[in-house]
Design a protein around this motif. Sequence first.
Motif, PDB file in Angstrom:
ATOM      1  N   LEU A 169       3.360  41.703 -41.205  1.00  0.00           N
ATOM      2  CA  LEU A 169       2.523  41.075 -40.559  1.00  0.00           C
ATOM      3  C   LEU A 169       2.958  40.843 -38.937  1.00  0.00           C
ATOM      4  CD1 LEU A 169       1.893  38.103 -42.884  1.00  0.00           C
ATOM      5  CD2 LEU A 169       0.444  40.064 -42.521  1.00  0.00           C
ATOM      6  N   ALA A 170       3.938  41.212 -38.531  1.00  0.00           N
ATOM      7  CA  ALA A 170       4.338  41.045 -37.120  1.00  0.00           C
ATOM      8  C   ALA A 170       3.718  42.172 -36.400  1.00  0.00           C
ATOM      9  CB  ALA A 170       5.954  41.153 -37.051  1.00  0.00           C
ATOM     10  N   GLU A 171       3.095  43.342 -37.069  1.00  0.00           N
ATOM     11  CA  GLU A 171       2.537  44.265 -36.310  1.00  0.00           C
ATOM     12  C   GLU A 171       0.897  43.784 -36.162  1.00  0.00           C
ATOM     13  OE1 GLU A 171       2.728  47.794 -38.662  1.00  0.00           O
ATOM     14  OE2 GLU A 171       4.933  47.954 -37.883  1.00  0.00           O
ATOM     15  N   ALA A 172       0.401  42.762 -36.804  1.00  0.00           N
ATOM     16  CA  ALA A 172      -1.004  42.310 -36.765  1.00  0.00           C
ATOM     17  C   ALA A 172      -1.018  41.081 -35.504  1.00  0.00           C
ATOM     18  CB  ALA A 172      -1.478  41.795 -38.027  1.00  0.00           C
ATOM     19  N   PRO A 173      -2.028  41.093 -34.797  1.00  0.00           N
ATOM     20  CA  PRO A 173      -2.139  40.016 -33.906  1.00  0.00           C
ATOM     21  C   PRO A 173      -2.374  38.619 -34.566  1.00  0.00           C
ATOM     22  CG  PRO A 173      -4.209  41.219 -34.080  1.00  0.00           C
ATOM     23  CD  PRO A 173      -3.353  41.894 -34.767  1.00  0.00           C
ATOM     24  N   PRO A 174      -1.803  37.535 -34.156  1.00  0.00           N
ATOM     25  CA  PRO A 174      -2.029  36.017 -34.739  1.00  0.00           C
ATOM     26  C   PRO A 174      -3.339  36.025 -35.498  1.00  0.00           C
ATOM     27  CG  PRO A 174      -0.745  36.200 -32.871  1.00  0.00           C
ATOM     28  CD  PRO A 174      -1.392  37.501 -32.631  1.00  0.00           C
ATOM     29  N   GLU A 175      -4.112  36.331 -34.767  1.00  0.00           N
ATOM     30  CA  GLU A 175      -5.620  35.832 -35.080  1.00  0.00           C
ATOM     31  C   GLU A 175      -6.077  36.766 -36.411  1.00  0.00           C
ATOM     32  OE1 GLU A 175      -6.510  38.924 -32.046  1.00  0.00           O
ATOM     33  OE2 GLU A 175      -5.237  37.120 -32.133  1.00  0.00           O
ATOM     34  N   ARG A 176      -5.560  37.705 -36.816  1.00  0.00           N
ATOM     35  CA  ARG A 176      -5.694  38.557 -37.873  1.00  0.00           C
ATOM     36  C   ARG A 176      -5.078  38.183 -39.202  1.00  0.00           C
ATOM     37  NH1 ARG A 176     -10.305  39.159 -38.118  1.00  0.00           N
ATOM     38  NH2 ARG A 176      -9.712  40.605 -39.902  1.00  0.00           N
ATOM     39  N   ARG A 177      -3.974  37.174 -38.945  1.00  0.00           N
ATOM     40  CA  ARG A 177      -2.618  36.720 -39.874  1.00  0.00           C
ATOM     41  C   ARG A 177      -3.698  35.711 -40.659  1.00  0.00           C
ATOM     42  NH1 ARG A 177       2.104  36.429 -35.832  1.00  0.00           N
ATOM     43  NH2 ARG A 177       2.134  38.653 -35.154  1.00  0.00           N
ATOM     44  N   ASN A 178      -4.656  35.740 -41.362  1.00  0.00           N
ATOM     45  CA  ASN A 178      -5.315  34.806 -42.203  1.00  0.00           C
ATOM     46  C   ASN A 178      -5.921  35.451 -43.445  1.00  0.00           C
ATOM     47  OD1 ASN A 178      -7.924  33.570 -42.660  1.00  0.00           O
ATOM     48  ND2 ASN A 178      -7.128  31.995 -41.545  1.00  0.00           N
ATOM     49  N   THR A 179      -5.384  34.592 -44.471  1.00  0.00           N
ATOM     50  CA  THR A 179      -5.801  35.274 -45.817  1.00  0.00           C
ATOM     51  C   THR A 179      -7.348  35.103 -46.257  1.00  0.00           C
ATOM     52  OG1 THR A 179      -5.073  33.308 -46.965  1.00  0.00           O
ATOM     53  CG2 THR A 179      -3.296  34.804 -46.431  1.00  0.00           C
ATOM     54  N   LEU A 180      -8.027  34.226 -45.437  1.00  0.00           N
ATOM     55  CA  LEU A 180      -9.338  34.231 -45.836  1.00  0.00           C
ATOM     56  C   LEU A 180      -9.936  35.230 -45.176  1.00  0.00           C
ATOM     57  CD1 LEU A 180     -10.136  30.365 -45.184  1.00  0.00           C
ATOM     58  CD2 LEU A 180      -9.893  31.496 -47.744  1.00  0.00           C
ATOM     59  N   ARG A 181      -9.542  35.629 -43.952  1.00  0.00           N
ATOM     60  CA  ARG A 181     -10.381  36.900 -43.256  1.00  0.00           C
ATOM     61  C   ARG A 181     -10.078  37.972 -44.108  1.00  0.00           C
ATOM     62  NH1 ARG A 181      -8.259  34.107 -38.024  1.00  0.00           N
ATOM     63  NH2 ARG A 181     -10.523  33.519 -36.951  1.00  0.00           N
ATOM     64  N   TRP A 182      -8.796  38.189 -44.630  1.00  0.00           N
ATOM     65  CA  TRP A 182      -8.303  39.502 -45.506  1.00  0.00           C
ATOM     66  C   TRP A 182      -9.365  39.280 -46.604  1.00  0.00           C
ATOM     67  CZ3 TRP A 182      -2.484  38.105 -45.573  1.00  0.00           C
ATOM     68  CH2 TRP A 182      -1.958  38.281 -44.393  1.00  0.00           C
ATOM     69  N   LEU A 183      -9.577  38.113 -47.397  1.00  0.00           N
ATOM     70  CA  LEU A 183     -10.410  38.246 -48.585  1.00  0.00           C
ATOM     71  C   LEU A 183     -11.984  38.497 -48.456  1.00  0.00           C
ATOM     72  CD1 LEU A 183     -10.104  37.415 -51.539  1.00  0.00           C
ATOM     73  CD2 LEU A 183     -10.383  34.782 -51.117  1.00  0.00           C
ATOM     74  N   PHE A 184     -12.205  37.891 -47.318  1.00  0.00           N
ATOM     75  CA  PHE A 184     -13.858  38.131 -47.225  1.00  0.00           C
ATOM     76  C   PHE A 184     -14.224  39.479 -46.450  1.00  0.00           C
ATOM     77  CE2 PHE A 184     -13.530  33.774 -48.678  1.00  0.00           C
ATOM     78  CZ  PHE A 184     -14.789  33.803 -49.750  1.00  0.00           C
ATOM     79  N   SER A 185     -13.197  40.055 -46.014  1.00  0.00           N
ATOM     80  CA  SER A 185     -13.267  41.116 -45.097  1.00  0.00           C
ATOM     81  C   SER A 185     -14.078  42.622 -45.934  1.00  0.00           C
ATOM     82  CB  SER A 185     -12.146  41.880 -44.294  1.00  0.00           C
ATOM     83  OG  SER A 185     -11.136  42.241 -45.271  1.00  0.00           O
ATOM     84  N   GLY A 186     -13.801  42.498 -47.201  1.00  0.00           N
ATOM     85  CA  GLY A 186     -14.554  43.608 -48.093  1.00  0.00           C
ATOM     86  C   GLY A 186     -15.239  43.062 -49.185  1.00  0.00           C
ATOM     87  N   ARG A 187     -15.663  44.170 -50.253  1.00  0.00           N
ATOM     88  CA  ARG A 187     -16.364  43.576 -51.416  1.00  0.00           C
ATOM     89  C   ARG A 187     -15.340  42.840 -52.175  1.00  0.00           C
ATOM     90  NH1 ARG A 187     -17.306  45.446 -56.211  1.00  0.00           N
ATOM     91  NH2 ARG A 187     -15.662  46.826 -56.289  1.00  0.00           N
ATOM     92  N   LEU A 188     -16.147  42.109 -52.809  1.00  0.00           N
ATOM     93  CA  LEU A 188     -15.342  40.958 -53.855  1.00  0.00           C
ATOM     94  C   LEU A 188     -15.547  41.520 -55.149  1.00  0.00           C
ATOM     95  CD1 LEU A 188     -16.274  37.401 -52.470  1.00  0.00           C
ATOM     96  CD2 LEU A 188     -14.093  38.650 -52.305  1.00  0.00           C
ATOM     97  N   ASP A 189     -14.538  42.040 -55.843  1.00  0.00           N
ATOM     98  CA  ASP A 189     -14.751  42.405 -57.157  1.00  0.00           C
ATOM     99  C   ASP A 189     -14.378  40.935 -57.847  1.00  0.00           C
ATOM    100  OD1 ASP A 189     -11.880  41.978 -57.472  1.00  0.00           O
ATOM    101  OD2 ASP A 189     -11.329  43.837 -57.266  1.00  0.00           O
TER     102      ASP A 189
END
Length: 262
Positions: free
Chosen positions: A138-158
């Motif tokens: 996660l150190a390679e990602a900018p702080p604003e991208r270290r958010n699990t809700l953003r990860w979860l809703f960034s793609g299709r939800l199975d």
Amino acid sequence: MDRSELAGFLRSRRERVGPREAGLAPGGRRQTPGLRRAEVALLAGISVDYYIRLEQGCGPRPSGQVLTALGRALRLSDDESDYLLGFAGRPPPRPSREVPGNVLRLLERLDAVPAMVINVRYDVLAWNRMLTALIGDLAEAPPERRNTLRWLFSGRLDEDKRALARRCVADLRASGRYPEDPAVREIVAELSAASPEFAALWAAREVEVQRTLTKRAVHPVAGELELDCEILPVPGTDQRVVLYTAAPGSLSRRGLELLRDG
């Protein structure tokens, strides 16, 4: 106090409870599902006019006693009752992005369990080596991208992700930080605009504090994983420690051991 949020929450819960569930006779044809306003007022021991004003977003801040009575009338869960009581003026935990030193030391000692610290809006504030092995650095990602809700809703939800998403959104609302906390208000607005799935889940006004979740994933080294996520609050803050564990003797436990030894 956000009167419109209180009004919307009361309406949504009133529509969910039928008269028989509340111990009342159906009483003829009903134009809308759930209890009538007069029935809620009767069950809570308050005037009909006062309850109507609450659902209209009017009137003074209700007392804890009134909200407790409404929680009983509407047959709320413990988490929903706690959320409702927040409208009486209970102060939320102090927001902070600084993880206490004792919690950081705990992460370091958990050398066989992936672990991270999140805040109320699901920002990842700290993590250990095992979490890096599990999901990447996660150190390679900018702080604003270290958010699990953003990860979860960034793609299709199975199906699995949809169930997880529902519980996470219910947990976010259960924090009682919306809309007073600008950071929470910001991410709700962002995800509501970007994701129809998030917008629909948020509009449902579900409230449930998450303590244990199950996540499934396929890892390039560890293979298929089914992990239990234990979510432990950090006292005095809005932060929580998330621990990923697997059942003893399971293939998922063996997968975590491969990550540890790799």
